[in-house]
Design a protein around this motif. Structure first.
Motif, PDB file in Angstrom:
ATOM      1  N   PHE A  58       4.792  -1.796 -13.787  1.00  0.00           N
ATOM      2  CA  PHE A  58       3.767  -1.104 -13.005  1.00  0.00           C
ATOM      3  C   PHE A  58       4.278   0.160 -12.302  1.00  0.00           C
ATOM      4  O   PHE A  58       3.619   0.702 -11.425  1.00  0.00           O
ATOM      5  CB  PHE A  58       3.158  -2.059 -11.968  1.00  0.00           C
ATOM      6  CG  PHE A  58       2.467  -3.240 -12.600  1.00  0.00           C
ATOM      7  CD1 PHE A  58       1.265  -3.081 -13.266  1.00  0.00           C
ATOM      8  CD2 PHE A  58       3.036  -4.502 -12.561  1.00  0.00           C
ATOM      9  CE1 PHE A  58       0.636  -4.157 -13.866  1.00  0.00           C
ATOM     10  CE2 PHE A  58       2.424  -5.591 -13.159  1.00  0.00           C
ATOM     11  CZ  PHE A  58       1.213  -5.417 -13.819  1.00  0.00           C
ATOM     12  N   GLU A  79       4.376   3.141 -13.120  1.00  0.00           N
ATOM     13  CA  GLU A  79       3.521   4.335 -13.239  1.00  0.00           C
ATOM     14  C   GLU A  79       2.550   4.471 -12.073  1.00  0.00           C
ATOM     15  O   GLU A  79       2.011   5.554 -11.838  1.00  0.00           O
ATOM     16  CB  GLU A  79       2.738   4.258 -14.549  1.00  0.00           C
ATOM     17  CG  GLU A  79       3.536   4.759 -15.730  1.00  0.00           C
ATOM     18  CD  GLU A  79       2.735   4.645 -17.019  1.00  0.00           C
ATOM     19  OE1 GLU A  79       2.935   3.652 -17.736  1.00  0.00           O
ATOM     20  OE2 GLU A  79       1.902   5.524 -17.257  1.00  0.00           O
ATOM     21  N   ASP A  80       2.328   3.355 -11.340  1.00  0.00           N
ATOM     22  CA  ASP A  80       1.367   3.364 -10.236  1.00  0.00           C
ATOM     23  C   ASP A  80       1.726   4.331  -9.111  1.00  0.00           C
ATOM     24  O   ASP A  80       0.865   4.707  -8.317  1.00  0.00           O
ATOM     25  CB  ASP A  80       1.239   1.945  -9.641  1.00  0.00           C
ATOM     26  CG  ASP A  80       0.412   1.046 -10.540  1.00  0.00           C
ATOM     27  OD1 ASP A  80      -0.046   1.534 -11.583  1.00  0.00           O
ATOM     28  OD2 ASP A  80       0.235  -0.131 -10.189  1.00  0.00           O
ATOM     29  N   ILE A  81       2.990   4.723  -9.021  1.00  0.00           N
ATOM     30  CA  ILE A  81       3.376   5.638  -7.931  1.00  0.00           C
ATOM     31  C   ILE A  81       3.318   7.099  -8.391  1.00  0.00           C
ATOM     32  O   ILE A  81       3.335   8.026  -7.579  1.00  0.00           O
ATOM     33  CB  ILE A  81       4.804   5.308  -7.400  1.00  0.00           C
ATOM     34  CG1 ILE A  81       5.093   6.041  -6.077  1.00  0.00           C
ATOM     35  CG2 ILE A  81       5.872   5.626  -8.416  1.00  0.00           C
ATOM     36  CD1 ILE A  81       6.425   5.666  -5.435  1.00  0.00           C
ATOM     37  N   SER A  91       1.034   9.096  -9.637  1.00  0.00           N
ATOM     38  CA  SER A  91      -0.046  10.012  -9.239  1.00  0.00           C
ATOM     39  C   SER A  91       0.100  10.476  -7.781  1.00  0.00           C
ATOM     40  O   SER A  91      -0.069  11.659  -7.475  1.00  0.00           O
ATOM     41  CB  SER A  91      -1.399   9.368  -9.542  1.00  0.00           C
ATOM     42  OG  SER A  91      -2.155   9.191  -8.416  1.00  0.00           O
ATOM     43  N   ALA A 137      -4.240   5.684  -4.485  1.00  0.00           N
ATOM     44  CA  ALA A 137      -2.935   6.108  -5.005  1.00  0.00           C
ATOM     45  C   ALA A 137      -1.839   5.838  -3.971  1.00  0.00           C
ATOM     46  O   ALA A 137      -0.733   5.408  -4.320  1.00  0.00           O
ATOM     47  CB  ALA A 137      -2.974   7.590  -5.372  1.00  0.00           C
ATOM     48  N   ASP A 195      -1.107   2.069  -3.993  1.00  0.00           N
ATOM     49  CA  ASP A 195      -0.277   1.710  -5.160  1.00  0.00           C
ATOM     50  C   ASP A 195       1.166   2.171  -4.958  1.00  0.00           C
ATOM     51  O   ASP A 195       2.120   1.466  -5.286  1.00  0.00           O
ATOM     52  CB  ASP A 195      -0.830   2.362  -6.433  1.00  0.00           C
ATOM     53  CG  ASP A 195      -2.132   1.709  -6.876  1.00  0.00           C
ATOM     54  OD1 ASP A 195      -2.467   0.631  -6.339  1.00  0.00           O
ATOM     55  OD2 ASP A 195      -2.823   2.283  -7.742  1.00  0.00           O
ATOM     56  N   HIS A 246       4.867  -0.019  -4.711  1.00  0.00           N
ATOM     57  CA  HIS A 246       6.069   0.294  -5.503  1.00  0.00           C
ATOM     58  C   HIS A 246       7.282   0.510  -4.587  1.00  0.00           C
ATOM     59  O   HIS A 246       8.369  -0.001  -4.845  1.00  0.00           O
ATOM     60  CB  HIS A 246       5.806   1.540  -6.353  1.00  0.00           C
ATOM     61  CG  HIS A 246       6.908   1.843  -7.317  1.00  0.00           C
ATOM     62  ND1 HIS A 246       7.040   1.205  -8.525  1.00  0.00           N
ATOM     63  CD2 HIS A 246       7.956   2.697  -7.245  1.00  0.00           C
ATOM     64  CE1 HIS A 246       8.113   1.659  -9.157  1.00  0.00           C
ATOM     65  NE2 HIS A 246       8.689   2.578  -8.399  1.00  0.00           N
TER      66      HIS A 246
END
Ligand code: HEM
Ligand code: HEM
Length: 171
Positions: free
Chosen positions: A30, A32-34, A36, A51, A54, A58
């Motif tokens: 996961f 990729e959640d940070i 953006s 965003a 998320d 992380h």
């Protein structure tokens, strides 16, 4: 790195291995959640609330890994780790040893590089952090496959000793 060659791991070492493994794999899956929120900050924009939420998950899980990794390293020096199973070839030993070294490096290096990128605002650290992702996925897969191979094909106690604490364990 080891200071002792006991028959197995202690309960604390085993719990830390599996908790760190779970959190680390979560971060890889996961991560990729940070991205953006980080991109928005770098562009001087305000990320959406979702965003930021998320991104915080992380960051906090990653920092938890760092703290647990430090405790784990202390226990490793204190209690050591069992020797490679009898009959293992030098090539197998080298693969297992290298994978363990990379994973130890990763549980420190990933949170530290992430923190330098996030708190220090240094995008190059974020790039290194991102580039490590495919390498670490490959190493985790090799490591887990090796453990399963040891258990089901070579029929050694390598997987069992990371589940069942050594009988003389105090920690
Ligand atoms: C167990 C520790 C960690 C792992 C395994 C991990 C893994 C990842 C992964 C897989 C990505 C996404 C790469 C992509 O798909 O593009 C990522 C991005 C990122 N992580 Fe982590 N992370 C960890 C800890 C941290 C911590 C503690 C922080 C901050 C304090 C952090 C900050 C970042 C940032 C800023 C990005 C975006 C980088 C960029 O877009 O250039 N990470 N991380
Ligand atoms: C996902 C499935 C995983 C399985 C099935 C697994 C299994 C094992 C087993 C059986 C051992 C004991 C090896 C031995 O005593 O010779 C071990 C050791 C180790 N594992 Fe994992 N592991 C997994 C994931 C991970 C992850 C994600 C990490 C770190 C990010 C990790 C880091 C390590 C390290 C550093 C050791 C060496 C322990 C020491 O000697 O101090 N493992 N693993």
């Amino acid at each position: 790195m080891s200071v002792a060659r006991p028959a197995g791991y202690t309960t604390a070492q085993i719990i830390l291995h599996w908790v760190i493994a779970a959190l680390f794999v979560f971060q890889l899956v996961f991560g990729e959640d940070i991205v953006s929120a980080y991109r928005a900050y770098r562009q001087g924009a305000t990320p959406t609330d979702a965003a930021i939420f998320d991104a915080n998950i992380h960051v906090y899980i990653g920092l938890t890994v760092l703290v647990l990794a430090a405790i784990r390293l202390i226990l490793r020096f204190r209690y050591g780790a069992p020797p490679a199973p009898a009959g293992e070839s030098n090539v197998q030993k080298a693969i297992a040893h290298t994978a363990h070294a990379v994973l130890y490096l990763a549980i420190f290096g990933m949170p530290i590089s992430g923190a330098i990128a996030w708190f220090g605002g240094i995008p190059e650290a974020g790039e290194v952090h991102e580039l490590a992702k495919p390498v670490l996925i490959a190493v985790v897969v090799i490591h887990a496959a090796g453990a399963l191979w040891q258990h089901f094909v070579a029929k050694t106690d390598v997987l069992t000793r990371m589940v069942k604490p050594r009988s003389d364990a105090r920690a």
